[in-house]
Design a protein around this motif. Sequence first.
Motif, PDB file in Angstrom:
ATOM      1  N   UNK A  53      20.219  30.242  29.281  1.00 39.65           N
ATOM      2  CA  UNK A  53      20.259  28.971  30.002  1.00 39.65           C
ATOM      3  C   UNK A  53      21.613  28.796  30.674  1.00 39.65           C
ATOM      4  N   UNK A  54      21.619  28.076  31.755  1.00 41.48           N
ATOM      5  CA  UNK A  54      22.824  27.877  32.559  1.00 41.48           C
ATOM      6  C   UNK A  54      23.906  27.144  31.773  1.00 41.48           C
ATOM      7  N   UNK A  55      25.150  27.556  32.013  1.00 41.33           N
ATOM      8  CA  UNK A  55      26.302  26.956  31.340  1.00 41.33           C
ATOM      9  C   UNK A  55      27.149  26.182  32.356  1.00 41.33           C
ATOM     10  N   UNK A  56      27.975  25.246  31.882  1.00 38.69           N
ATOM     11  CA  UNK A  56      28.871  24.537  32.796  1.00 38.69           C
ATOM     12  C   UNK A  56      29.836  25.502  33.492  1.00 38.69           C
ATOM     13  N   UNK A  57      30.242  25.127  34.692  1.00 38.38           N
ATOM     14  CA  UNK A  57      31.257  25.900  35.396  1.00 38.38           C
ATOM     15  C   UNK A  57      32.597  25.689  34.693  1.00 38.38           C
ATOM     16  N   UNK A  58      33.587  26.482  35.094  1.00 32.71           N
ATOM     17  CA  UNK A  58      34.899  26.430  34.455  1.00 32.71           C
ATOM     18  C   UNK A  58      35.938  25.940  35.448  1.00 32.71           C
ATOM     19  N   UNK A  59      36.612  24.858  35.077  1.00 35.68           N
ATOM     20  CA  UNK A  59      37.703  24.342  35.894  1.00 35.68           C
ATOM     21  C   UNK A  59      38.999  24.974  35.395  1.00 35.68           C
ATOM     22  N   UNK A  60      39.733  25.612  36.307  1.00 41.01           N
ATOM     23  CA  UNK A  60      40.974  26.296  35.955  1.00 41.01           C
ATOM     24  C   UNK A  60      42.154  25.414  36.332  1.00 41.01           C
ATOM     25  N   UNK A  61      42.965  25.040  35.330  1.00 42.08           N
ATOM     26  CA  UNK A  61      44.078  24.111  35.535  1.00 42.08           C
ATOM     27  C   UNK A  61      45.412  24.778  35.813  1.00 42.08           C
ATOM     28  N   UNK A  62      45.619  25.999  35.323  1.00 42.79           N
ATOM     29  CA  UNK A  62      46.940  26.623  35.407  1.00 42.79           C
ATOM     30  C   UNK A  62      46.857  27.981  36.088  1.00 42.79           C
ATOM     31  N   UNK A  63      48.019  28.471  36.520  1.00 46.33           N
ATOM     32  CA  UNK A  63      48.087  29.820  37.103  1.00 46.33           C
ATOM     33  C   UNK A  63      47.669  30.866  36.073  1.00 46.33           C
ATOM     34  N   UNK A  64      48.062  30.664  34.819  1.00 43.97           N
ATOM     35  CA  UNK A  64      47.681  31.604  33.757  1.00 43.97           C
ATOM     36  C   UNK A  64      46.158  31.661  33.609  1.00 43.97           C
ATOM     37  N   UNK A  65      45.499  30.515  33.648  1.00 41.26           N
ATOM     38  CA  UNK A  65      44.033  30.488  33.545  1.00 41.26           C
ATOM     39  C   UNK A  65      43.386  31.181  34.738  1.00 41.26           C
ATOM     40  N   UNK A  66      43.957  31.005  35.940  1.00 40.00           N
ATOM     41  CA  UNK A  66      43.414  31.670  37.133  1.00 40.00           C
ATOM     42  C   UNK A  66      43.593  33.184  37.043  1.00 40.00           C
ATOM     43  N   UNK A  67      44.755  33.634  36.549  1.00 41.94           N
ATOM     44  CA  UNK A  67      44.995  35.074  36.387  1.00 41.94           C
ATOM     45  C   UNK A  67      44.036  35.652  35.355  1.00 41.94           C
ATOM     46  N   UNK A  68      43.852  34.948  34.252  1.00 36.07           N
ATOM     47  CA  UNK A  68      42.932  35.415  33.199  1.00 36.07           C
ATOM     48  C   UNK A  68      41.505  35.494  33.740  1.00 36.07           C
ATOM     49  N   UNK A  69      41.114  34.525  34.558  1.00 36.21           N
ATOM     50  CA  UNK A  69      39.779  34.517  35.171  1.00 36.21           C
ATOM     51  C   UNK A  69      39.604  35.745  36.064  1.00 36.21           C
ATOM     52  N   UNK A  70      40.608  36.057  36.879  1.00 32.72           N
ATOM     53  CA  UNK A  70      40.521  37.227  37.766  1.00 32.72           C
ATOM     54  C   UNK A  70      40.430  38.531  36.968  1.00 32.72           C
ATOM     55  N   UNK A  71      41.196  38.624  35.897  1.00 29.51           N
ATOM     56  CA  UNK A  71      41.108  39.806  35.022  1.00 29.51           C
ATOM     57  C   UNK A  71      39.723  39.900  34.404  1.00 29.51           C
ATOM     58  N   UNK A  72      39.159  38.753  34.040  1.00 23.67           N
ATOM     59  CA  UNK A  72      37.816  38.733  33.444  1.00 23.67           C
ATOM     60  C   UNK A  72      36.774  39.214  34.447  1.00 23.67           C
ATOM     61  N   UNK A  73      36.942  38.857  35.711  1.00 26.09           N
ATOM     62  CA  UNK A  73      36.015  39.335  36.750  1.00 26.09           C
ATOM     63  C   UNK A  73      36.058  40.862  36.807  1.00 26.09           C
ATOM     64  N   UNK A  74      37.251  41.441  36.751  1.00 33.86           N
ATOM     65  CA  UNK A  74      37.371  42.909  36.781  1.00 33.86           C
ATOM     66  C   UNK A  74      36.769  43.543  35.522  1.00 33.86           C
ATOM     67  N   UNK A  75      36.985  42.914  34.355  1.00 31.85           N
ATOM     68  CA  UNK A  75      36.383  43.442  33.121  1.00 31.85           C
ATOM     69  C   UNK A  75      34.862  43.401  33.217  1.00 31.85           C
ATOM     70  N   UNK A  76      34.334  42.327  33.790  1.00 34.09           N
ATOM     71  CA  UNK A  76      32.878  42.198  33.951  1.00 34.09           C
ATOM     72  C   UNK A  76      32.343  43.295  34.863  1.00 34.09           C
ATOM     73  N   UNK A  77      33.040  43.566  35.968  1.00 30.27           N
ATOM     74  CA  UNK A  77      32.618  44.634  36.876  1.00 30.27           C
ATOM     75  C   UNK A  77      32.585  45.982  36.158  1.00 30.27           C
ATOM     76  N   UNK A  78      33.618  46.257  35.348  1.00 27.96           N
ATOM     77  CA  UNK A  78      33.659  47.512  34.579  1.00 27.96           C
ATOM     78  C   UNK A  78      32.539  47.554  33.549  1.00 27.96           C
ATOM     79  N   UNK A  79      32.276  46.442  32.903  1.00 28.03           N
ATOM     80  CA  UNK A  79      31.203  46.371  31.910  1.00 28.03           C
ATOM     81  C   UNK A  79      29.853  46.657  32.563  1.00 28.03           C
ATOM     82  N   UNK A  80      29.624  46.070  33.734  1.00 32.30           N
ATOM     83  CA  UNK A  80      28.358  46.295  34.445  1.00 32.30           C
ATOM     84  C   UNK A  80      28.232  47.736  34.916  1.00 32.30           C
ATOM     85  N   UNK A  81      29.338  48.348  35.336  1.00 30.66           N
ATOM     86  CA  UNK A  81      29.305  49.770  35.718  1.00 30.66           C
ATOM     87  C   UNK A  81      28.913  50.638  34.533  1.00 30.66           C
ATOM     88  N   UNK A  82      29.526  50.359  33.364  1.00 26.74           N
ATOM     89  CA  UNK A  82      29.195  51.131  32.156  1.00 26.74           C
ATOM     90  C   UNK A  82      27.732  50.939  31.771  1.00 26.74           C
TER      91      UNK A  82
END
Length: 165
Positions: free
Chosen positions: A128-157
């Motif tokens: 089921x659909x989950x709430x979106x994520x509001x990013x408040x800090x630069x650290x949260x935005x950087x972590x989100x971008x890293x997570x996108x790359x981890x997700x891409x690698x996970x999907x490739x595997x």
Amino acid sequence: MKDNERPCKSVQDSIVEMTELVLPNDANILGNLLGGRLMHWIDIAGALTASKHSNCVVVTAALDSLDFKHPIKVGEMVRLKSRITWVGNTSMEVKVEVYGENLLTGEVRKTNEAYLTYVALDRNGNPTQVPMLYLNTDEERKEFEKAVRRREMRLKRKNNPEGES
């Protein structure tokens, strides 16, 4: 439901901190916390964070990495801190950081870090659909971008499990 109709939560809305004490039953013959016991605690902390974010029951879909940097001894306190790093439509990535604290000396050290993916389920056990994520800090935005790359690698595997070209 369209994205502009989806609720939005911040990282801070679902942070979880758990504390455990390492007892002899939690340890190996060297007096170190068993890796499997720690993995269990990490999964609980991560699932609590994902459940708080989604307001749903969640299931563990993936564990991207778990790094063991330092052992945690019998008699030491374990602190687990988990927070959302990324959300998709039905899935969420959670980062869990683990700290060991020697209660006699007060020394605290980061011992582990893990990234897990959870899927939110409705009352019938369907994603089921989950709430979106509001990013408040630069650290949260950087972590989100890293997570996108981890997700891409996970999907490739996932799509190429044998490492085929």
